[in-house]
Design an enzyme around this catalytic site. Structure first.
Site, PDB file in Angstrom:
ATOM      1  N   HIS A  69      93.732  63.115  36.851  1.00  0.00           N
ATOM      2  CA  HIS A  69      93.412  63.461  38.251  1.00  0.00           C
ATOM      3  C   HIS A  69      94.534  63.041  39.200  1.00  0.00           C
ATOM      4  O   HIS A  69      94.278  62.600  40.316  1.00  0.00           O
ATOM      5  CB  HIS A  69      92.104  62.802  38.694  1.00  0.00           C
ATOM      6  CG  HIS A  69      90.881  63.287  37.984  1.00  0.00           C
ATOM      7  ND1 HIS A  69      90.049  64.258  38.488  1.00  0.00           N
ATOM      8  CD2 HIS A  69      90.347  62.961  36.776  1.00  0.00           C
ATOM      9  CE1 HIS A  69      89.049  64.479  37.647  1.00  0.00           C
ATOM     10  NE2 HIS A  69      89.216  63.712  36.588  1.00  0.00           N
ATOM     11  N   ASN A 102      82.690  65.666  39.437  1.00  0.00           N
ATOM     12  CA  ASN A 102      83.504  66.854  39.155  1.00  0.00           C
ATOM     13  C   ASN A 102      82.818  68.087  39.718  1.00  0.00           C
ATOM     14  O   ASN A 102      81.664  68.029  40.149  1.00  0.00           O
ATOM     15  CB  ASN A 102      83.667  67.042  37.634  1.00  0.00           C
ATOM     16  CG  ASN A 102      84.741  66.135  37.043  1.00  0.00           C
ATOM     17  OD1 ASN A 102      85.562  65.558  37.754  1.00  0.00           O
ATOM     18  ND2 ASN A 102      84.745  66.007  35.724  1.00  0.00           N
TER      19      ASN A 102
HETATM   20  C1  HEM Z   1      81.593  62.425  33.453  1.00  0.00           C
HETATM   21  C2  HEM Z   1      82.828  62.495  33.156  1.00  0.00           C
HETATM   22  C3  HEM Z   1      83.935  62.185  34.120  1.00  0.00           C
HETATM   23  C4  HEM Z   1      84.078  62.561  35.415  1.00  0.00           C
HETATM   24  C5  HEM Z   1      83.129  63.373  36.249  1.00  0.00           C
HETATM   25  C6  HEM Z   1      85.315  62.007  35.899  1.00  0.00           C
HETATM   26  C7  HEM Z   1      85.804  62.161  37.176  1.00  0.00           C
HETATM   27  C8  HEM Z   1      86.960  61.610  37.641  1.00  0.00           C
HETATM   28  C9  HEM Z   1      87.523  61.830  38.941  1.00  0.00           C
HETATM   29  C10 HEM Z   1      86.913  62.677  40.024  1.00  0.00           C
HETATM   30  C11 HEM Z   1      88.664  61.131  39.023  1.00  0.00           C
HETATM   31  C12 HEM Z   1      89.622  61.110  40.208  1.00  0.00           C
HETATM   32  C13 HEM Z   1      89.301  60.010  41.140  1.00  0.00           C
HETATM   33  C14 HEM Z   1      90.183  60.092  42.334  1.00  0.00           C
HETATM   34  O1  HEM Z   1      90.111  61.102  43.069  1.00  0.00           O
HETATM   35  O2  HEM Z   1      90.943  59.150  42.584  1.00  0.00           O
HETATM   36  C15 HEM Z   1      88.836  60.456  37.797  1.00  0.00           C
HETATM   37  C16 HEM Z   1      89.868  59.633  37.504  1.00  0.00           C
HETATM   38  C17 HEM Z   1      89.915  58.898  36.387  1.00  0.00           C
HETATM   39  N1  HEM Z   1      89.020  58.932  35.339  1.00  0.00           N
HETATM   40 FE1  HEM Z   1      87.408  60.052  35.141  1.00  0.00          FE
HETATM   41  N2  HEM Z   1      85.891  61.283  34.905  1.00  0.00           N
HETATM   42  C18 HEM Z   1      85.065  61.361  33.807  1.00  0.00           C
HETATM   43  C19 HEM Z   1      85.203  60.739  32.618  1.00  0.00           C
HETATM   44  C20 HEM Z   1      86.060  59.732  32.442  1.00  0.00           C
HETATM   45  C21 HEM Z   1      86.049  58.867  31.308  1.00  0.00           C
HETATM   46  C22 HEM Z   1      85.085  58.967  30.136  1.00  0.00           C
HETATM   47  C23 HEM Z   1      87.039  57.981  31.508  1.00  0.00           C
HETATM   48  C24 HEM Z   1      87.463  56.847  30.638  1.00  0.00           C
HETATM   49  C25 HEM Z   1      86.706  56.285  29.748  1.00  0.00           C
HETATM   50  C26 HEM Z   1      87.686  58.299  32.758  1.00  0.00           C
HETATM   51  C27 HEM Z   1      88.772  57.661  33.288  1.00  0.00           C
HETATM   52  C28 HEM Z   1      89.407  57.990  34.443  1.00  0.00           C
HETATM   53  C29 HEM Z   1      90.590  57.333  34.928  1.00  0.00           C
HETATM   54  C30 HEM Z   1      91.333  56.222  34.236  1.00  0.00           C
HETATM   55  C31 HEM Z   1      90.913  57.914  36.149  1.00  0.00           C
HETATM   56  C32 HEM Z   1      92.074  57.579  37.070  1.00  0.00           C
HETATM   57  C33 HEM Z   1      91.542  56.737  38.184  1.00  0.00           C
HETATM   58  C34 HEM Z   1      92.587  56.293  39.176  1.00  0.00           C
HETATM   59  O3  HEM Z   1      93.725  56.015  38.789  1.00  0.00           O
HETATM   60  O4  HEM Z   1      92.229  56.158  40.364  1.00  0.00           O
HETATM   61  N3  HEM Z   1      87.060  59.353  33.302  1.00  0.00           N
HETATM   62  N4  HEM Z   1      87.777  60.745  36.964  1.00  0.00           N
END
Ligand code: HEM
Length: 729
Positions: free
Chosen positions: A83, A156
């Site tokens: 993202h 999402n």
């Molecule tokens: C239901 C499933 C998931 C959704 C809806 C989702 C949604 C998101 C969103 C919207 C962001 C962006 C946040 C922003 O705008 O700063 C993000 C970032 C991220 N997501 Fe997910 N994600 C999902 C699953 C996962 C899973 C399973 C993991 C890890 C186990 C994960 C790890 C991360 C990481 C590491 C970031 C970067 C965050 C940052 O650096 O600020 N995500 N995710």
């Protein structure tokens, strides 16, 4: 000054007021200083030892020169591991209906509150500089700055996910990101590794169908739904627990680009979504979403044929309807991208009293991951950054670490202490109390039986699509698998599609190669569910507000037609864009009236607008018809299913440019005609444009008809009739 005032008064939320303390204005009365506050006499020359010709070596001594370069050298922080590409804005959450029957969280029960929010939209796979319009899932992360602390829904625009258990996250992301040997392709799922993983990992089947649908190429962030995806819980004052999913639906309807448009925008305007959001907010057309909850009482957890804790499954709305209780509105652009959009950090683990987690194994892993990744992206004190800090008091014994801001007075930094300083809060004082859930079990790497079913809802989704949406999914899969060079990947994937629908598998196999399956591996159960098709979300009130409409003109244009349409577009809060043969003044047919175009034909392209109008005027139309680029504008807009309006001499021009041998009808005199989204009126009088009041079906007059069609987003009848594919664009 005005902006500073707006920052304080503006949409005067607690968060905006909080940020105002930290906000500086660059004015002409301010003077250049170093970071340590000393005024500087030069911004141009490094301190040197100079000879008479003013040449000579630079001195390391110069603190200003060194500070400027040091600061520049360290400007970048790591981009988000996923993202990375995104944009965002401030807004407000308003609650219309108390959900106190299911939760005691004041943000969801106190209808007198207005809770400040910040939303960040994103793509998942691309790096920070990648294009907005690629095919991908869109992130839709919402931070609620509540009086009880920050609550983040890291959502999402698609309600399900690729994996059921967080342990698989590195795999699904590695498979989708650029391949490891050559770092190709950027921000695309159209490659061997992504589809290799999808084949081998059957639980992703439902999700890849969503990603291949038009939801993967939204027209605007403002026209997407948001889904919390994971199952959370709500706790009410009686101590009862419900399972919950969060969902929000845009006021403007759910709309997408067409694929060719998305591809071209990636090159012609890679910031398309970022600018679209900014422009709408600047123009006061604030994006709004109805905010809802789907609720299942704890006792009903096992009543469904899917596991309600499985993030690869939706909760079909015919079984669990959405209860819309509030509204999200975005109403203020950020002041500075880096400190607000880049530094904002979300965590699924950020919840407030009245909201809890569930045993959803994806959510539980996310709860670890986000906090952890913020530590390496922003540092241990990331929650002190102005955009991240809560609007309520923060007080605890966490201390020190790089870039600590807060100065906490006192002689103790531990609890319990002899002064009873900063004790934990009781529940009555608003302390977070975990739900006492009874858990007895054995330690194992296991999943519930229902988690092992991977295809029912992929079929449900496919069956619920409109014929046009089905076509688009077939086209998307055909594009993606065409980009997989390894026959193992595409031949196996087309077989996998037979687990969803035989016709789908056969059509795609025919396009991309591989043996077409002759029978369904799994018979299609034939069930459908409401609100999966994007066509289930027509806006309650049709509108063209914020829609971009190009008006093509050359010298000699008909000023009456131009003025009538331009004024009506402005009144309808649309964005009229005058596209001339040049950006210098264009003179009307009367020889005196003139306009200054916003852009010229080469500088701007039809993909950047929603609709096209070409006024008559003999000379203007002659010039346009002799310009290949102008002809291309019309053809491309036609191919992308956009509404096209033409009056006077421009009617014949449009007919010829589209060149479909009479398959579209055009006006021959004073008859207003609409045919496959092309609105024409050959003989115009000053009163033949009709007055714009509001958009209604079957309105009379050129302008009301033109607007009615634009409000419908795209003319899918043109695609159904196979007309768009006969035109070269
Ligand atoms: C239901 C499933 C998931 C959704 C809806 C989702 C949604 C998101 C969103 C919207 C962001 C962006 C946040 C922003 O705008 O700063 C993000 C970032 C991220 N997501 Fe997910 N994600 C999902 C699953 C996962 C899973 C399973 C993991 C890890 C186990 C994960 C790890 C991360 C990481 C590491 C970031 C970067 C965050 C940052 O650096 O600020 N995500 N995710």
């Amino acid at each position: 000054m005005e902006k500073a005032q707006q920052a304080i008064m503006g949409h005067g939320s607690d968060k905006i007021n909080d940020l105002a303390q930290e906000t500086k204005e660059m004015t002409s009365s301010a003077r250049l200083t170093t970071d340590y506050g000393v005024k500087q006499t030069s911004a141009d020359d490094w301190l040197k030892v100079v000879s008479q010709d003013k040449q000579g070596p630079m001195l390391l001594e110069d603190p200003l020169g060194r500070e400027r370069i040091h600061r520049f050298d360290h400007e970048r922080i790591p981009e988000r591991v996923v993202h990375a590409r995104g944009s965002g804005a401030f807004g407000t959450f308003t609650l219309f209906e108390s959900a106190e029957d299911v939760t005691c969280a004041p943000v969801l029960t106190d209808t007198s509150r207005k809770t400040p929010i910040f939303i960040r939209f994103s793509t998942v796979l691309g790096s920070r500089g990648s294009a907005d319009t690629v095919r991908d899932v869109r992130g839709f992360a919402v931070k609620f700055y509540t009086q009880e602390g920050n609550w983040d829904i890291v959502a999402n625009n698609i309600p399900v996910f690729f994996i059921q258990d967080a342990i698989k996250f590195p795999d699904v992301i590695h498979a989708g990101k650029p391949e490891p040997h050559n770092e190709v392709p950027q921000a695309q799922t159209a490659h061997n590794n992504f589809w290799d993983f999808q084949f081998n990992h059957t639980e992703a089947t439902h999700m890849f169908m969503w990603a291949m649908s038009d939801r993967g190429i939204p027209r605007s962030y403002r026209m997407m739904q948001g889904f919390g995806v994971n199952t959370f819980t709500l706790l009410n004052a009686k101590g009862e627990r419900h399972f919950v999913k969060f969902v929000w639906t845009p006021e403007l309807g759910v709309h997408s680009l067409v694929w060719d448009e998305a591809l071209k925008l990636a090159g012609e305007d890679p910031d398309f979504h970022r600018k679209d959001l900014w422009e709408a907010i600047e123009n006061g057309v604030y994006p709004k979403w109805k905010f809802g909850i789907q609720v299942i009482p704890e006792a009903d957890e096992h009543k469904f044929d899917f596991d309600i804790l499985d993030a690869t499954k939706i909760w079909p709305e015919d079984l669990i309807p959405v209860r819309y209780i509030g509204q999200l509105e975005l109403n203020r652009n950020p002041d500075e991208f880096f400190t607000q959009v880049e530094q904002i950090a979300f965590c699924t683990s950020h919840i407030v009293p009245g909201i809890g987690f569930s045993n959803d194994p994806l959510l539980q892993g996310r709860n670890f991951s986000y906090f952890d990744t913020q530590l390496s992206r922003l540092g241990v004190n990331w929650q002190e950054l102005p955009i991240n800090r809560p609007v309520c008091p923060v007080m605890n014994f966490n201390r020190d670490g790089a870039m600590r801001h807060t100065i906490t007075k006192g002689t103790v930094n531990y609890w319990p202490n002899r002064f009873e300083a900063c004790p934990p809060a009781s529940e009555a004082e608003g302390g977070y109390a975990e739900y006492a859930e009874k858990i007895i079990g054995i330690k194992a790497r296991a999943r519930s039986a229902k988690f092992k079913e991977h295809f029912n809802q992929a079929q449900l989704f496919w069956n619920s699509m409109s014929p046009i949406e089905k076509n688009h999914i077939i086209n998307a899969l055909s594009f993606e698998l065409d980009h997989c060079e390894d026959p193992v990947v595409y031949t196996r994937m087309v077989k996998r599609l037979a687990d969803i629908d035989l016709g789908l598998a056969q059509t795609v196999a025919n396009m991309v190669g591989g043996e077409a399956p002759t029978e369904a591996t799994r018979p299609n159960h034939g069930r459908k569910a409401p609100n999966l098709s994007m066509s289930d979300f027509p806006p309650a009130k049709p509108s063209i507000a914020s829609r971009r409409v190009a008006i093509l003109v050359a010298d000699g244009y008909d000023a009456v037609a131009f003025n009538a349409v331009y004024a009506a577009l402005t009144a309808a809060l649309a964005v009229p864009l005058i596209i001339g043969t040049r950006r210098n003044k264009i003179i009307a047919a009367d020889g005196t009236t003139h306009i200054t175009p916003h852009h010229h034909l080469e500088g701007f392209r039809s993909v950047m607008v929603d609709a096209l109008f070409i006024p008559g005027g003999e000379k203007s139309v002659k010039t346009l018809s002799q310009s290949g680029r102008a002809v291309h504008w019309v053809r491309e807009a036609f191919g992308h299913l956009k509404t096209i309006g033409a009056t006077g001499e421009a009617v014949a021009f449009v007919e010829k440019a589209v060149g479909l041998d009479g398959q579209i009808q055009v006006s021959s005199g004073d008859d207003l005609l609409e045919s496959f989204g092309v609105v024409t009126l050959r003989a115009t009088k000053p009163d033949s444009f009709g007055e714009f009041k509001e958009i209604v079906k079957g309105a009379a007059g050129f302008v009301p008809k033109f607007f009615e069609l634009i409000a419908a987003h795209r003319c899918f009848a043109r695609e159904e009739a196979g007309l768009h594919s006969q035109v070269a664009f």
